[in-house]
Scaffold this motif. Structure first.
Motif, PDB file in Angstrom:
ATOM      1  N   LYS A 139     -29.750  19.047  65.055  1.00 45.13           N
ATOM      2  CA  LYS A 139     -30.405  20.651  64.950  1.00 45.13           C
ATOM      3  C   LYS A 139     -29.397  21.603  64.418  1.00 45.13           C
ATOM      4  O   LYS A 139     -29.734  22.309  63.836  1.00 45.13           O
ATOM      5  CB  LYS A 139     -31.777  21.312  66.631  1.00 45.13           C
ATOM      6  CG  LYS A 139     -32.049  20.215  66.671  1.00 45.13           C
ATOM      7  CD  LYS A 139     -32.960  20.390  68.276  1.00 45.13           C
ATOM      8  CE  LYS A 139     -33.691  19.569  68.041  1.00 45.13           C
ATOM      9  NZ  LYS A 139     -34.859  20.021  69.330  1.00 45.13           N
ATOM     10  N   GLU A 140     -28.804  21.904  64.702  1.00 50.73           N
ATOM     11  CA  GLU A 140     -27.491  23.245  64.851  1.00 50.73           C
ATOM     12  C   GLU A 140     -26.912  23.226  63.161  1.00 50.73           C
ATOM     13  O   GLU A 140     -27.139  23.865  62.141  1.00 50.73           O
ATOM     14  CB  GLU A 140     -25.897  23.208  65.495  1.00 50.73           C
ATOM     15  CG  GLU A 140     -26.818  24.188  67.033  1.00 50.73           C
ATOM     16  CD  GLU A 140     -25.629  24.773  67.943  1.00 50.73           C
ATOM     17  OE1 GLU A 140     -24.786  26.007  66.941  1.00 50.73           O
ATOM     18  OE2 GLU A 140     -25.311  24.483  68.507  1.00 50.73           O
ATOM     19  N   CYS A 141     -26.608  21.280  62.646  1.00 52.24           N
ATOM     20  CA  CYS A 141     -25.822  21.302  61.798  1.00 52.24           C
ATOM     21  C   CYS A 141     -27.357  21.389  60.833  1.00 52.24           C
ATOM     22  O   CYS A 141     -26.894  21.937  59.588  1.00 52.24           O
ATOM     23  CB  CYS A 141     -25.903  19.955  61.478  1.00 52.24           C
ATOM     24  SG  CYS A 141     -24.267  19.453  62.347  1.00 52.24           S
ATOM     25  N   GLU A 142     -28.264  21.177  60.781  1.00 53.58           N
ATOM     26  CA  GLU A 142     -29.479  21.685  59.828  1.00 53.58           C
ATOM     27  C   GLU A 142     -29.709  23.279  59.418  1.00 53.58           C
ATOM     28  O   GLU A 142     -30.036  23.684  58.924  1.00 53.58           O
ATOM     29  CB  GLU A 142     -31.000  20.761  60.348  1.00 53.58           C
ATOM     30  CG  GLU A 142     -30.306  19.157  60.105  1.00 53.58           C
ATOM     31  CD  GLU A 142     -32.033  18.565  60.927  1.00 53.58           C
ATOM     32  OE1 GLU A 142     -32.881  19.103  61.332  1.00 53.58           O
ATOM     33  OE2 GLU A 142     -31.733  17.254  59.814  1.00 53.58           O
ATOM     34  N   ALA A 143     -30.006  23.552  61.215  1.00 51.40           N
ATOM     35  CA  ALA A 143     -29.768  24.688  60.692  1.00 51.40           C
ATOM     36  C   ALA A 143     -29.289  25.572  59.899  1.00 51.40           C
ATOM     37  O   ALA A 143     -29.450  26.947  59.574  1.00 51.40           O
ATOM     38  CB  ALA A 143     -30.049  25.727  62.472  1.00 51.40           C
ATOM     39  N   HIS A 144     -27.861  25.408  60.156  1.00 47.52           N
ATOM     40  CA  HIS A 144     -26.917  26.235  59.331  1.00 47.52           C
ATOM     41  C   HIS A 144     -26.364  25.344  58.354  1.00 47.52           C
ATOM     42  O   HIS A 144     -25.450  26.157  57.198  1.00 47.52           O
ATOM     43  CB  HIS A 144     -25.620  26.640  60.313  1.00 47.52           C
ATOM     44  CG  HIS A 144     -25.553  27.093  61.626  1.00 47.52           C
ATOM     45  ND1 HIS A 144     -25.893  26.519  62.786  1.00 47.52           N
ATOM     46  CD2 HIS A 144     -25.047  28.245  61.539  1.00 47.52           C
ATOM     47  CE1 HIS A 144     -25.838  27.136  63.557  1.00 47.52           C
ATOM     48  NE2 HIS A 144     -25.537  28.392  63.211  1.00 47.52           N
ATOM     49  N   GLY A 145     -27.190  24.366  58.299  1.00 49.04           N
ATOM     50  CA  GLY A 145     -27.148  24.023  56.322  1.00 49.04           C
ATOM     51  C   GLY A 145     -25.939  22.767  56.570  1.00 49.04           C
ATOM     52  O   GLY A 145     -25.176  23.572  55.576  1.00 49.04           O
ATOM     53  N   TRP A 146     -24.946  22.299  57.554  1.00 42.99           N
ATOM     54  CA  TRP A 146     -24.078  21.170  57.259  1.00 42.99           C
ATOM     55  C   TRP A 146     -24.441  20.556  57.531  1.00 42.99           C
ATOM     56  O   TRP A 146     -24.409  19.526  58.152  1.00 42.99           O
ATOM     57  CB  TRP A 146     -23.620  21.494  59.157  1.00 42.99           C
ATOM     58  CG  TRP A 146     -22.685  22.729  59.398  1.00 42.99           C
ATOM     59  CD1 TRP A 146     -22.686  24.379  58.423  1.00 42.99           C
ATOM     60  CD2 TRP A 146     -22.819  23.633  60.574  1.00 42.99           C
ATOM     61  NE1 TRP A 146     -22.260  25.154  59.524  1.00 42.99           N
ATOM     62  CE2 TRP A 146     -21.994  24.874  60.268  1.00 42.99           C
ATOM     63  CE3 TRP A 146     -22.492  23.452  61.961  1.00 42.99           C
ATOM     64  CZ2 TRP A 146     -22.258  25.765  61.411  1.00 42.99           C
ATOM     65  CZ3 TRP A 146     -22.485  24.114  62.949  1.00 42.99           C
ATOM     66  CH2 TRP A 146     -21.815  25.360  62.961  1.00 42.99           C
ATOM     67  N   LYS A 147     -24.542  19.543  55.472  1.00 41.54           N
ATOM     68  CA  LYS A 147     -25.089  18.652  55.695  1.00 41.54           C
ATOM     69  C   LYS A 147     -23.991  17.703  55.770  1.00 41.54           C
ATOM     70  O   LYS A 147     -23.890  16.190  56.604  1.00 41.54           O
ATOM     71  CB  LYS A 147     -24.892  18.834  53.681  1.00 41.54           C
ATOM     72  CG  LYS A 147     -25.694  17.495  53.724  1.00 41.54           C
ATOM     73  CD  LYS A 147     -25.901  17.701  52.028  1.00 41.54           C
ATOM     74  CE  LYS A 147     -27.414  16.309  51.154  1.00 41.54           C
ATOM     75  NZ  LYS A 147     -27.937  16.998  49.975  1.00 41.54           N
ATOM     76  N   ALA A 148     -22.627  18.227  55.494  1.00 38.65           N
ATOM     77  CA  ALA A 148     -21.451  16.953  55.766  1.00 38.65           C
ATOM     78  C   ALA A 148     -21.339  16.458  56.988  1.00 38.65           C
ATOM     79  O   ALA A 148     -21.258  15.678  57.938  1.00 38.65           O
ATOM     80  CB  ALA A 148     -20.250  17.684  55.186  1.00 38.65           C
ATOM     81  N   ALA A 149     -21.111  18.433  58.108  1.00 39.73           N
ATOM     82  CA  ALA A 149     -21.119  17.522  59.409  1.00 39.73           C
ATOM     83  C   ALA A 149     -22.461  17.060  60.134  1.00 39.73           C
ATOM     84  O   ALA A 149     -22.405  16.095  61.187  1.00 39.73           O
ATOM     85  CB  ALA A 149     -20.880  19.019  60.281  1.00 39.73           C
ATOM     86  N   GLY A 150     -24.032  16.796  59.563  1.00 37.46           N
ATOM     87  CA  GLY A 150     -25.213  16.361  59.843  1.00 37.46           C
ATOM     88  C   GLY A 150     -24.822  14.832  60.232  1.00 37.46           C
ATOM     89  O   GLY A 150     -26.090  14.375  60.012  1.00 37.46           O
ATOM     90  N   ILE A 151     -24.168  14.620  58.713  1.00 40.33           N
ATOM     91  CA  ILE A 151     -23.804  12.645  58.368  1.00 40.33           C
ATOM     92  C   ILE A 151     -23.186  12.241  59.860  1.00 40.33           C
ATOM     93  O   ILE A 151     -24.184  11.160  60.656  1.00 40.33           O
ATOM     94  CB  ILE A 151     -23.130  12.608  57.660  1.00 40.33           C
ATOM     95  CG1 ILE A 151     -23.618  13.189  55.700  1.00 40.33           C
ATOM     96  CG2 ILE A 151     -22.566  11.005  57.438  1.00 40.33           C
ATOM     97  CD1 ILE A 151     -22.620  12.795  54.742  1.00 40.33           C
ATOM     98  N   ASP A 152     -22.561  12.863  60.293  1.00 38.08           N
ATOM     99  CA  ASP A 152     -22.097  12.146  62.080  1.00 38.08           C
ATOM    100  C   ASP A 152     -22.811  12.412  62.390  1.00 38.08           C
ATOM    101  O   ASP A 152     -22.701  11.940  63.376  1.00 38.08           O
ATOM    102  CB  ASP A 152     -20.106  14.142  62.272  1.00 38.08           C
ATOM    103  CG  ASP A 152     -19.484  12.876  61.155  1.00 38.08           C
ATOM    104  OD1 ASP A 152     -19.334  11.968  60.873  1.00 38.08           O
ATOM    105  OD2 ASP A 152     -18.346  13.819  61.208  1.00 38.08           O
ATOM    106  N   ALA A 153     -23.488  13.260  62.920  1.00 40.20           N
ATOM    107  CA  ALA A 153     -24.744  13.406  63.578  1.00 40.20           C
ATOM    108  C   ALA A 153     -25.809  12.090  63.987  1.00 40.20           C
ATOM    109  O   ALA A 153     -26.212  12.008  64.945  1.00 40.20           O
ATOM    110  CB  ALA A 153     -25.462  14.448  63.765  1.00 40.20           C
ATOM    111  N   LYS A 154     -25.465  12.685  62.321  1.00 42.64           N
ATOM    112  CA  LYS A 154     -26.966  11.065  62.878  1.00 42.64           C
ATOM    113  C   LYS A 154     -26.759   9.647  62.874  1.00 42.64           C
ATOM    114  O   LYS A 154     -27.765   9.016  63.404  1.00 42.64           O
ATOM    115  CB  LYS A 154     -27.093  11.163  60.982  1.00 42.64           C
ATOM    116  CG  LYS A 154     -28.748  12.393  60.617  1.00 42.64           C
ATOM    117  CD  LYS A 154     -28.583  12.289  59.146  1.00 42.64           C
ATOM    118  CE  LYS A 154     -30.141  14.166  58.680  1.00 42.64           C
ATOM    119  NZ  LYS A 154     -30.018  14.181  57.462  1.00 42.64           N
ATOM    120  N   MET A 155     -25.171   9.193  62.341  1.00 35.74           N
ATOM    121  CA  MET A 155     -24.522   7.815  62.494  1.00 35.74           C
ATOM    122  C   MET A 155     -24.805   8.185  64.495  1.00 35.74           C
ATOM    123  O   MET A 155     -24.916   6.790  64.452  1.00 35.74           O
ATOM    124  CB  MET A 155     -23.558   8.225  61.980  1.00 35.74           C
ATOM    125  CG  MET A 155     -23.695   7.680  60.446  1.00 35.74           C
ATOM    126  SD  MET A 155     -21.627   7.465  59.105  1.00 35.74           S
ATOM    127  CE  MET A 155     -21.404   9.135  59.462  1.00 35.74           C
TER     128      MET A 155
END
Length: 942
Positions: A139-155
């Motif tokens: 959620k934090e990654c998506e709120a801040h627009g951290w697309k690259a960091a969001g990849i790790d969270a989704k995996m």
């Protein structure tokens, strides 16, 4: 402090702050690059104790420097090191500490620390807690627009869902991670996502085809082209997963080889968790094949690799289960019971069904939060769009206002530029007019002195005076040479521009040649009453190789200018000498000198003085240009020593080359004798004041009029006015040239007409400026006249006689026209009247009225009196008193003047046309009157 200094100080402060910020940024970046190798070394350490010591050293350094972000990075690196060596509980503790110290400012550390906590919790069987952590960081990654960091969270989420057997929810997160990595062109993240997809696919569908698809994905990831994007730890893990798929597909031999390769990498890197995983897979393979002893061997090795409290609970349970089955296969029920008890002791406190329920609720909550986040994002986007539109509108409004102001300013600049261009064009036009007027004057003066004497020779007596004849021929010869010289100078300029002018060297007796040139201007200097001397220190025996013609032009130009611009009682000194094998020729004169504004341009071709207040002094503007060009062509130069209001000296230096042959004798130039100008008053002759600065022209006019009138000469307008004030009796006529120094003829004419004492003196202007009609308007028909150069002697005599007779009639000395006076004026006597400027202005009004009705052949006194609202008698007497002419003769004189102007315009070619334009009905009668008035035949002028 001035506003400019304040602005400068502000700019300097901003510049220093920017430099300081750049230095700090570069320093931080440099320090970060310096610390990165230390963190990499920590992650790769195999011994836990050594890693702990090294990590403590780095943490102490970070705390000493109050560098909390670096401390968090050290803890994260320590977590990776512990996980790699199988200490998963320590890895969880280090990751949790890193989460506490990290901040969103360090995005990578902040996200990876949380993801590591989620992974470690999942491996310990705390899947619900792991999901909470993973969803929180996503959620934090998506709120801040951290697309690259969001990849790790989704995996991470995909992996946790796979572990709890909820593969249908795991696959969408893995596919989203793969798509995001592909869009960012992050190869390492993409391969990791593909590995997750492979594991998930193999568990969604356990068929042979599904396992083959999953295996192909992992085989693609393990290709050499991706090797640089995959670490040894990750490669070993991928190989272990691939081996598991080979086991499911019945490819045992390939699975064993792959597991051996994975174990080799894991042992080399001390990756105990991966060794344990590979040993578990080998145990499973051999148990399925029925080789229970081999299976028990690999199972016991897996247990011995790392303590149970440090490993993944799910993996540990699987090992216990496989050992239980293997010991049952060899009928060792004691050990089978042992591992059965261990297996059941590791059951989760939360059942699988409860875990699945909570996972589903967390997923639904995440999706609901995501919808709310999207809605909030959409709202913010709309607000941003609204603000953006408002900003764009403001910018457009400001831009429009600025554009409007710019267009207004542009129009003003263009208008100012057009005004300036118009002024420049007017100035250039005036300069052009002045240049051509000067050229015309320079040409017409010698033409007058050629045509006039020639006419005297042709129309003179059959047995002329020999002396007078020789004098006229001499004048014709000299002025013909002057015209030739002017033409040659213009041609020489063309040759100079084309680079075709060459020197024609010949032996010259230098001293005698300079003396001859000097003597040529003696009469002009004597006429102007200026001091004129030669200082020649050159030996008579010196013969130089010179271009005689060009050297003569240099000397003539300089001496001619000096004589022209030297005032009366001034002096001209010509100096010639040889110094250091250089001929030095100097011409110095006293007077006003050259104005400082004109100094930079005096050697420019066709340049005339730009100061509008200067009087007309003539000149073509090419003399000094030719002088410098010729001097430089002969290897020398021209220099000036000028003092404003004092005088000027020109210095010419030319290299001296002595002649080796006997020179040809130089023919001497005949000096024009100075005419005997009579400044006295003859008792029986009327007096004419001649204002002329050109001595030959003065001599020519004197020669024509001297038999009939007494002539007094003045050099310019200033001298003429002085003489008029001093004369006891005013002259009967003034004849003045136009171009003269100090005061030109037009200025003199203006001052005469403005003076009550002198306005009734008739004036004849000798002009070469045929296009100066606006200045000739000051001449009044019947009172004044002008003669355009070149003119003939008969023309000058006729004009002079007419004006003097008119003046006598005005004075009441002639009654020959009284018979034209109206009948009712018989008893009124004609009175002598002095003409005033007001009378001349009234005369101009009458002349304009006659010109408007010039086409009428029957124009008479009655018509004029009607238009002027004055009686015929008063009109008659007033015209007669001002002009000395009766109204009819005055009207006729105006018509003849109109005819003269028509001829000079060049628009008409026949006598009949001119006669009609001037208002005469009989061409023959008109021709007779024209010759009486102007002394020239009309046909000669057409």
């Amino acid at each position: 402090m001035t506003p400019d200094n304040q602005h400068l100080t502000l700019y300097l402060k901003r510049y220093l702050l920017a430099c300081l910020f750049l230095i700090i940024t570069l320093q931080g970046y440099s320090q970060q690059k310096t610390k990165e190798p230390q963190l990499k070394h920590l992650r790769g350490m195999k011994a836990a104790d050594s890693a702990a010591v090294f990590a403590k050293k780095l943490i102490d350094s970070a705390r000493k420097n109050h560098d909390q972000p670096f401390e968090a990075r050290v803890l994260l690196a320590q977590a990776y090191q512990a996980y790699g060596t199988g200490n998963e509980k320590d890895a969880l503790n280090f990751a949790r500490q890193a989460v506490k110290l990290s901040s969103p400012a360090d995005t990578i550390t902040y996200e990876k620390s949380a993801t590591m906590v989620a992974y470690m919790l999942s491996r310990q069987g705390k899947n619900v807690e792991a999901l909470n952590v993973a969803f929180g960081i996503l959620k934090e990654c998506e709120a801040h627009g951290w697309k690259a960091a969001g990849i790790d969270a989704k995996m991470c989420l995909a992996d946790i869902y796979r572990v709890i057997k909820n593969v249908k929810q795991a696959l969408p997160y893995a596919q989203q991670a793969a798509n995001d990595a592909l869009s960012l062109k992050d190869t390492a993240a993409y391969t990791f996502a593909l590995s997750n997809i492979s594991n998930i696919v193999s568990e969604i569908d356990t068929t042979h085809a599904a396992n083959e698809k999953a295996a192909r994905i992992l085989e693609q990831i393990l290709q050499p082209k991706y090797q640089k994007f995959v670490s040894d730890f990750t490669r070993a893990r991928y190989l272990g997963n691939l081996a598991r798929l080979y086991i499911r597909n019945g490819l045992d031999d390939r699975a064993i080889a792959t597991l051996q390769q994975s174990m080799q990498i894991a042992r080399k890197g001390s990756f105990k968790s991966l060794q344990k995983h590979d040993l578990n897979e080998l145990m499973t393979l051999y148990r399925i094949r029925g080789d229970y002893k081999k299976a028990i061997e690999y199972g016991e090795q897996a247990i011995a690799v790392e303590p149970g409290n440090q490993t993944s609970i799910s993996l540990q349970r699987n090992i216990y289960s496989q050992l239980n089955r293997s010991y049952q296969g060899v009928n060792d029920f004691k050990n089978a019971l042992k591992y059965s008890d261990l297996y059941h002791g590791l059951n989760d406190s939360i059942t699988a069904a409860e875990t699945a329920r909570i996972a589903n609720e967390l997923d639904k909550k995440y999706r609901a939060d995501k919808r709310l986040l999207l809605a909030a994002t959409q709202t913010r986007l709309l607000a941003v769009q609204r603000n953006y539109i408002i900003a764009i509108a403001l910018l457009v409004l400001i831009a429009s206002a600025m554009m409007y102001r710019w267009l207004i300013a542009k129009k003003k600049r263009e208008a100012a530029l057009m005004t300036e261009e118009h002024k420049q064009l007017e100035k250039l036009d005036a300069l052009k007019t002045r240049f051509f007027a000067n050229i015309s004057h320079e040409l017409r003066t010698p033409l007058t002195l050629i045509l006039g004497p020639a006419d005297q020779l042709l129309n003179g007596p059959d047995e002329p005076d020999k002396n007078q004849q020789k004098k006229n021929l001499t004048i014709i010869s000299r002025n013909s040479k002057k015209l030739l010289t002017m033409v040659n100078e213009l041609l020489d300029l063309g040759k100079l521009e084309a680079g075709k002018l060459t020197l024609k060297l010949s032996p010259v007796a230098l001293a005698r040649f300079i003396k001859v040139i000097y003597q040529g201007f003696s009469s002009a200097a004597e006429y102007k009453k200026i001091g004129y001397k030669l200082e020649c220190d050159i030996n008579e025996d010196v013969f130089a190789l010179l271009d005689e013609d060009k050297f003569e032009k240099i000397c003539n130009n300089l001496i001619s200018n000096a004589v022209k611009f030297t005032p009366q009682s001034g002096s001209v000194t010509v100096t010639a000498r040889v110094i250091h094998k250089q001929i030095e020729f100097t011409v110095a004169n006293t007077g006003t000198g050259i104005h400082p504004d004109d100094m930079p341009y005096i050697f420019d071709r066709y340049y005339q003085g730009r100061r509008q207040e200067d009087s007309y002094e003539g000149g073509t503007g090419i003399g000094l240009a030719i002088t410098r060009e010729f001097a430089e062509l002969m290897g020398g130069g021209v220099f000036i020593d000028n003092t404003w209001n004092t005088g000027t000296a020109f210095y010419v230096t030319i290299p001296l080359t002595l002649a080796e042959t006997v020179p040809v004798p130089v023919s001497s130039t005949i000096a024009l004798p100075v005419p005997a100008f009579n400044n006295g008053h003859a008792a029986t002759k009327q007096t004419i004041l001649l204002v002329e600065d050109h001595h030959e022209m003065a001599a020519y006019v004197t020669g024509i009029l001297n038999p009939f009138y007494n002539l007094i000469t003045a050099l310019n307008g200033t001298a003429a006015l002085s003489m008029l004030h001093e004369m006891p009796e005013l002259p009967n006529l003034i004849i003045s040239d136009v171009m003269m120094p100090e005061m030109d003829g037009f200025t003199l004419l203006q001052k005469l007409k403005e003076s009550l004492s002198f306005c009734n003196i008739p004036v004849i202007i000798l002009t070469a400026l045929a296009d100066n009609n606006n200045k000739l308007k000051a001449l009044h028909t019947g009172v004044d006249d002008y003669i355009t150069k070149p003119f003939l002697s008969g023309e000058l005599i006729a004009r002079t006689t007419n004006l003097i007779n008119n003046a006598a009639a005005r004075a009441g000395n002639s009654n020959q026209d009284l018979e034209e006076e109206p009948d009712d004026a018989g008893d009124i006597q004609t009175e002598t009247q002095i003409t005033s400027p007001a009378d001349l202005a009234w005369l101009t009004e009458i002349e304009d009225l006659v010109r408007k009705q010039v086409g009428k052949v029957d124009l008479n006194l009655a018509m004029l009196s009607y238009d002027l609202s004055i009686s015929e008698r008063q009109l008659f007497r007033r015209i007669k008193s001002i002009t000395g002419l009766t109204p009819n003769k005055y009207i006729r004189a105006i018509k003849l003047q109109i005819a003269r102007e028509a001829i000079e315009s060049g628009k008409y070619r026949t006598l009949a046309e001119i006669s009609y334009v001037a208002g005469f009905d009989t061409p023959a009668y008109f021709s007779k009157l024209f010759k009486e008035q102007f002394g020239r035949d009309v046909n000669e002028l057409l």
